[in-house]
Write an enzyme that holds these catalytic residues in place. Structure first.
Site, PDB file in Angstrom:
ATOM      1  N   ASP A 129      37.963  44.236  43.609  1.00 30.64           N
ATOM      2  CA  ASP A 129      39.146  44.125  42.765  1.00 30.64           C
ATOM      3  C   ASP A 129      38.710  44.105  41.308  1.00 30.64           C
ATOM      4  OD1 ASP A 129      38.146  41.523  42.605  1.00 30.64           O
ATOM      5  OD2 ASP A 129      39.736  40.668  43.806  1.00 30.64           O
ATOM      6  N   ASP A 130      39.580  44.449  40.449  1.00 30.66           N
ATOM      7  CA  ASP A 130      39.333  44.508  39.003  1.00 30.66           C
ATOM      8  C   ASP A 130      38.287  45.557  38.627  1.00 30.66           C
ATOM      9  OD1 ASP A 130      41.137  42.444  38.725  1.00 30.66           O
ATOM     10  OD2 ASP A 130      39.600  40.911  38.833  1.00 30.66           O
ATOM     11  N   CYS A 137      44.545  39.026  44.065  1.00 31.62           N
ATOM     12  CA  CYS A 137      43.647  39.616  45.065  1.00 31.62           C
ATOM     13  C   CYS A 137      43.847  39.111  46.487  1.00 31.62           C
ATOM     14  CB  CYS A 137      42.203  39.480  44.626  1.00 31.62           C
ATOM     15  SG  CYS A 137      41.596  37.817  44.594  1.00 31.62           S
ATOM     16  N   HIS A 182      39.646  36.932  50.403  1.00 35.50           N
ATOM     17  CA  HIS A 182      39.643  35.971  49.301  1.00 35.50           C
ATOM     18  C   HIS A 182      39.133  34.643  49.850  1.00 35.50           C
ATOM     19  CE1 HIS A 182      40.799  34.497  45.355  1.00 35.50           C
ATOM     20  NE2 HIS A 182      41.131  33.386  45.988  1.00 35.50           N
TER      21      HIS A 182
END
Length: 159
Positions: free
Chosen positions: A35-36, A74, A128
């Site tokens: 993510d990101d 996320c 996560h």
């Protein structure tokens, strides 16, 4: 042809087919989720990014050019990706619930591979961490061994 010759030819044919079946191995699967990250990699055409290792891997792999986040944070987005369920189906929009308890005991992508006889492992952040993955990164359901989280914070301030 006499019976002995026919039997020998049949056994030879069966042996050849059995040997060919044993040689047929299934392919390894490497799934990378981040993510990101956006598409700030050379394999996506970013001329500023210096990413030779991932670019080399990408040159021999299936690279997806249309990727979308299912949710703005996320945990729900990762759960969605790994269960193939949209956040409006899982009813997860934050980090406060374990999806198997909150929304359903869905089969995850790694769980599917594990049940098909693959050895599955998680390195880094796949689910996560914390309550969103039952503080186990969904082990033992999705993974053959507990998830591995290499120490990375010591590199946070490095150049």
């Amino acid at each position: 042809m006499n019976t002995c010759v026919r039997t020998c030819l049949l056994l030879l044919a069966l042996h050849t087919l059995a040997a060919a079946a044993r040689r047929k191995e299934r392919k390894n699967v490497l799934f990378i989720v981040a993510d990101d990250l956006r598409t700030s990699l050379g394999c996506y055409g970013d001329s500023v990014a210096k990413s030779p290792n991932i670019d080399q891997l990408a040159s021999k792999s299936q690279v997806f050019f249309n990727a979308y986040a299912q949710q703005a944070v996320c945990a729900p987005s990762r759960t969605s990706m790994l269960t193939s369920r949209r956040p409006d189906t899982t009813r997860l929009y934050d980090f406060k619930s374990y999806w198997r308890v909150h929304s359903g005991n869905y089969t995850t992508m790694p769980q599917h591979f594990k049940s098909a006889g693959y050895f599955t492992m998680s390195v880094g952040k796949v689910f996560h961490p914390g309550i969103a993955s039952n503080h186990t990164d969904d082990y033992p359901y999705s993974w053959s061994i507990p998830a591995y989280h290499p120490a990375s914070f010591r590199f946070e301030k490095e150049k």
